[in-house]
Design an enzyme around this catalytic site. Sequence first.
Site, mmCIF file in Angstrom:
data_model
loop_
_atom_site.group_PDB
_atom_site.id
_atom_site.type_symbol
_atom_site.label_atom_id
_atom_site.label_comp_id
_atom_site.label_asym_id
_atom_site.label_seq_id
_atom_site.Cartn_x
_atom_site.Cartn_y
_atom_site.Cartn_z
ATOM 1 C CB SER A 1 101.971 48.228 72.234
ATOM 2 O OG SER A 1 101.523 47.164 71.251
ATOM 3 N N GLY B 1 102.547 50.762 65.712
ATOM 4 C CA GLY B 1 101.871 51.140 64.355
ATOM 5 C C GLY B 1 100.822 52.565 64.739
ATOM 6 N NE ARG C 1 98.479 39.426 70.658
ATOM 7 C CZ ARG C 1 98.862 38.896 69.491
ATOM 8 N NH1 ARG C 1 98.481 37.492 69.102
ATOM 9 N NH2 ARG C 1 99.503 39.706 68.596
ATOM 10 C CB SER D 1 87.239 49.638 59.044
ATOM 11 O OG SER D 1 87.091 48.755 58.040
ATOM 12 C CE1 TYR E 1 93.284 43.473 57.837
ATOM 13 C CE2 TYR E 1 93.190 44.455 55.908
ATOM 14 C CZ TYR E 1 93.434 44.531 57.075
ATOM 15 O OH TYR E 1 93.733 45.943 57.795
ATOM 16 C CE LYS F 1 90.906 45.740 59.902
ATOM 17 N NZ LYS F 1 91.067 46.227 61.133
HETATM 18 N N1 LIG Z 1 99.327 49.131 58.396
HETATM 19 C C1 LIG Z 1 98.161 49.264 57.370
HETATM 20 O O1 LIG Z 1 98.728 49.233 56.391
HETATM 21 C C2 LIG Z 1 96.859 49.153 57.738
HETATM 22 C C3 LIG Z 1 95.943 49.571 56.800
HETATM 23 C C4 LIG Z 1 94.655 49.365 57.035
HETATM 24 C C5 LIG Z 1 94.119 49.241 58.135
HETATM 25 N N2 LIG Z 1 94.971 48.709 59.176
HETATM 26 C C6 LIG Z 1 94.350 48.516 60.602
HETATM 27 O O2 LIG Z 1 94.986 49.270 61.369
HETATM 28 C C7 LIG Z 1 95.067 48.550 62.685
HETATM 29 C C8 LIG Z 1 96.324 48.757 63.361
HETATM 30 O O3 LIG Z 1 97.379 48.219 62.463
HETATM 31 P P1 LIG Z 1 98.876 48.668 62.292
HETATM 32 O O4 LIG Z 1 99.469 48.414 61.198
HETATM 33 O O5 LIG Z 1 99.335 49.639 63.294
HETATM 34 O O6 LIG Z 1 99.412 47.285 63.047
HETATM 35 P P2 LIG Z 1 100.622 46.941 64.128
HETATM 36 O O7 LIG Z 1 102.023 47.897 63.964
HETATM 37 O O8 LIG Z 1 100.866 45.390 63.770
HETATM 38 O O9 LIG Z 1 100.008 46.921 65.447
HETATM 39 C C9 LIG Z 1 99.120 46.036 65.750
HETATM 40 C C10 LIG Z 1 98.520 46.288 67.361
HETATM 41 O O10 LIG Z 1 97.395 45.461 67.544
HETATM 42 C C11 LIG Z 1 98.136 44.514 68.950
HETATM 43 N N3 LIG Z 1 97.433 43.293 68.747
HETATM 44 C C12 LIG Z 1 97.364 42.529 67.754
HETATM 45 N N4 LIG Z 1 96.781 41.340 67.814
HETATM 46 C C13 LIG Z 1 96.020 41.575 69.175
HETATM 47 C C14 LIG Z 1 95.194 40.620 70.098
HETATM 48 N N5 LIG Z 1 94.817 39.479 69.528
HETATM 49 N N6 LIG Z 1 94.817 41.330 71.321
HETATM 50 C C15 LIG Z 1 95.378 42.286 71.837
HETATM 51 N N7 LIG Z 1 96.283 43.400 70.774
HETATM 52 C C16 LIG Z 1 96.699 42.753 69.710
HETATM 53 C C17 LIG Z 1 99.608 44.470 68.645
HETATM 54 O O11 LIG Z 1 100.319 44.288 69.820
HETATM 55 P P3 LIG Z 1 100.517 42.821 70.022
HETATM 56 O O12 LIG Z 1 100.898 41.904 69.100
HETATM 57 O O13 LIG Z 1 101.638 42.633 71.143
HETATM 58 O O14 LIG Z 1 99.318 42.183 70.941
HETATM 59 C C18 LIG Z 1 99.879 45.924 68.167
HETATM 60 O O15 LIG Z 1 99.819 46.792 69.595
HETATM 61 C C19 LIG Z 1 94.909 47.310 62.383
HETATM 62 O O16 LIG Z 1 93.236 47.004 62.767
HETATM 63 C C20 LIG Z 1 94.984 47.051 60.740
HETATM 64 O O17 LIG Z 1 94.175 46.187 60.621
HETATM 65 C C21 LIG Z 1 96.334 48.835 59.005
#
Ligand SMILES: NC(=O)c1ccc[n+]([C@@H]2O[C@H](COP(=O)([O-])OP(=O)(O)OC[C@H]3O[C@@H](n4cnc5c(N)ncnc54)[C@H](OP(=O)(O)O)[C@@H]3O)[C@@H](O)[C@H]2O)c1
Length: 276
Positions: A12, A14, A35, A142, A156, A160
């Site tokens: 939903s 990112g 969620r 990851s 964190y 990962k």
């Molecule tokens: N953005 C970065 O710089 C970055 C870099 C490296 C890795 N990552 C990884 O990439 C992945 C996506 O990150 P993003 O930046 O796209 O994050 P984001 O925009 O915050 O999206 C996170 C998603 O996970 C869902 N989520 C969070 N906690 C949850 C739970 N307990 N149960 C079910 N759904 C849950 C959120 O929806 P709800 O809150 O509604 O549940 C949302 O859909 C993550 O694993 C993150 O650690 C991100």
Amino acid sequence: MALPNALISGGSSGIGLALAQSLAAQGWNLSILARDPARLAAARAAIQSARRETAQQVKTFSADVTDAGAAADAVHAAMAEFGPPRLLVTSAGIVIPGLFETLPASAFERTMAVNYFGTLNVVRAALPRMQAVRGGRIVLISSGAGLVGLYGYTAYAPSKFAVRGFAESLRAELKPDGIAVSVVYPPDTDTPQLQEEQALRPPALAALASGSRVLSADEVARAILKGVGRGKFIIAPGRDMKALAMLHSLIAPLLNRVWADRVVARLHRRPPPPRA
Ligand SMILES: NC(=O)c1ccc[n+]([C@@H]2O[C@H](COP(=O)([O-])OP(=O)(O)OC[C@H]3O[C@@H](n4cnc5c(N)ncnc54)[C@H](OP(=O)(O)O)[C@@H]3O)[C@@H](O)[C@H]2O)c1
């Protein structure tokens, strides 16, 4: 012929949402799991408007991935709609930056519960039906912090690293079943998570991250789909992550003990005590 289908936890927002939109543009049916029902509804509308054909379906499932029963119910409901996923992506994740001594124990437990055990819960629920059809790919998100631990990431980075270890072991176990596994190491990516995190980063972590380019969620989604298309196990979006993923056991000690320590020392330097 049935359309291919993908199930994306964290779909939903990112990276997960960008992936869902890219797959919709390529003609896939989508199930997204997260969620917040309001964010799911908004994401569904955005994914629907990216569809190639109106026959493609987008279903949403509200569940917390840390609740094994709720995650399994959501995954089973998605598979009742579309069958076992051809692509199962675990993108649900959180980050709580901060220094070890300032973070409460609950921050470590929650981060591991969402990022690691939440990943296991989703994979465990989908796997039997994927094994039954002997096909599909599991894509585990990851992070660059799954390759090298950085100042400010004591909660964190281990979560990962755990996803990386899981991916490496799972790949070997599932190969005989005809199921492929990929692990993705995104760099800083412009998403709601990064925007929230940046406000909380300790100054040394902000300084360490300041030199690297932030990718867009679309760029990361494109890199993931390119890696998936090429059957890659390791998917490292962007130049920095490619180098890190290839060389990390050689350069991580230098990154950590030379470059990062210098940045941290500069920020922590105190003026010399006044002469008596
Ligand atoms: N953005 C970065 O710089 C970055 C870099 C490296 C890795 N990552 C990884 O990439 C992945 C996506 O990150 P993003 O930046 O796209 O994050 P984001 O925009 O915050 O999206 C996170 C998603 O996970 C869902 N989520 C969070 N906690 C949850 C739970 N307990 N149960 C079910 N759904 C849950 C959120 O929806 P709800 O809150 O509604 O549940 C949302 O859909 C993550 O694993 C993150 O650690 C991100």
